[in-house]
Design a protein around this motif. Structure first.
Motif, short mmCIF file in Angstrom:
data_model
loop_
_atom_site.label_atom_id
_atom_site.label_comp_id
_atom_site.label_asym_id
_atom_site.label_seq_id
_atom_site.Cartn_x
_atom_site.Cartn_y
_atom_site.Cartn_z
N TYR A 1 -33.10 17.04 -0.49
CA TYR A 1 -32.42 15.76 -0.35
C TYR A 1 -31.73 15.43 -1.67
O TYR A 1 -32.16 15.86 -2.73
CB TYR A 1 -33.41 14.64 -0.05
CG TYR A 1 -34.14 14.80 1.25
CD1 TYR A 1 -33.61 14.34 2.46
CD2 TYR A 1 -35.41 15.42 1.30
CE1 TYR A 1 -34.28 14.48 3.65
CE2 TYR A 1 -36.09 15.56 2.49
CZ TYR A 1 -35.52 15.10 3.66
OH TYR A 1 -36.19 15.25 4.85
N ASP B 1 -26.37 15.86 6.44
CA ASP B 1 -26.16 14.42 6.65
C ASP B 1 -24.81 14.00 6.08
O ASP B 1 -24.05 13.26 6.72
CB ASP B 1 -27.25 13.59 5.94
CG ASP B 1 -28.63 13.77 6.55
OD1 ASP B 1 -28.72 14.18 7.72
OD2 ASP B 1 -29.62 13.49 5.83
N TYR C 1 -30.13 11.91 1.29
CA TYR C 1 -29.17 12.63 2.14
C TYR C 1 -29.38 14.14 2.00
O TYR C 1 -29.59 14.63 0.90
CB TYR C 1 -27.73 12.35 1.70
CG TYR C 1 -27.29 10.92 1.83
CD1 TYR C 1 -26.71 10.46 3.01
CD2 TYR C 1 -27.43 10.03 0.78
CE1 TYR C 1 -26.28 9.15 3.13
CE2 TYR C 1 -27.01 8.71 0.89
CZ TYR C 1 -26.43 8.28 2.07
OH TYR C 1 -26.00 6.99 2.18
N THR C 2 -29.29 14.84 3.12
CA THR C 2 -29.19 16.30 3.07
C THR C 2 -27.69 16.61 3.06
O THR C 2 -26.86 15.73 3.34
CB THR C 2 -29.82 16.97 4.30
OG1 THR C 2 -29.11 16.56 5.47
CG2 THR C 2 -31.30 16.63 4.44
N LYS D 1 -21.88 15.04 8.17
CA LYS D 1 -21.74 14.26 9.41
C LYS D 1 -21.29 12.84 9.14
O LYS D 1 -20.46 12.30 9.85
CB LYS D 1 -23.08 14.23 10.15
CG LYS D 1 -23.47 15.52 10.80
CD LYS D 1 -24.83 15.39 11.48
CE LYS D 1 -25.32 16.71 12.02
NZ LYS D 1 -26.72 16.61 12.50
N GLU D 2 -21.85 12.21 8.09
CA GLU D 2 -21.65 10.78 7.85
C GLU D 2 -20.43 10.44 7.01
O GLU D 2 -19.84 9.38 7.19
CB GLU D 2 -22.88 10.18 7.16
CG GLU D 2 -24.12 10.15 8.04
CD GLU D 2 -25.32 9.55 7.32
OE1 GLU D 2 -25.14 8.63 6.51
OE2 GLU D 2 -26.44 10.04 7.56
#
Length: 99
Positions: A93, A54, A50-51, A57-58
């Motif tokens: 990441y 990310d 994951y960044t 957003k998630e």
């Protein structure tokens, strides 16, 4: 005078030790941050990269948080060895560390 000074210094050191040894209560913000960090860890899937973007957003727990705050919390998770940081082609990441 030397003995008096030594006694005074010893007293000061004891006072400092007492002052620093007490368990301090967490502030409201610190408690919130612990909850958010736990939610971030729970939201991360094992083995998935994951960044920070990310995550924002998630993960529902990151809604309304700034990029800087999420980044700092994830960095704290990395410092606690709960998340691994991976840099690849100038992109960072994070991966959940498995126990």
């Amino acid at each position: 005078p030397t003995r008096e000074l030594a006694t005074q210094i010893k007293n000061e050191l004891e006072l400092l030790a007492k002052k620093n040894s007490g368990e301090r209560k967490l502030t409201t913000t610190q408690k919130e941050n612990l909850t958010i960090k736990a939610d971030i860890l729970t939201s991360m899937e094992s083995g998935k990269r994951y960044t920070i973007t990310d995550m924002m957003k998630e993960f529902e727990c990151c809604n309304g948080l700034s990029n800087q705050k999420v980044s700092r919390l994830v960095t704290q998770l990395k410092e606690d060895n709960l998340v691994e940081r991976i840099e690849e082609k100038r992109k960072t990441y994070f991966v959940k560390v498995e126990a």
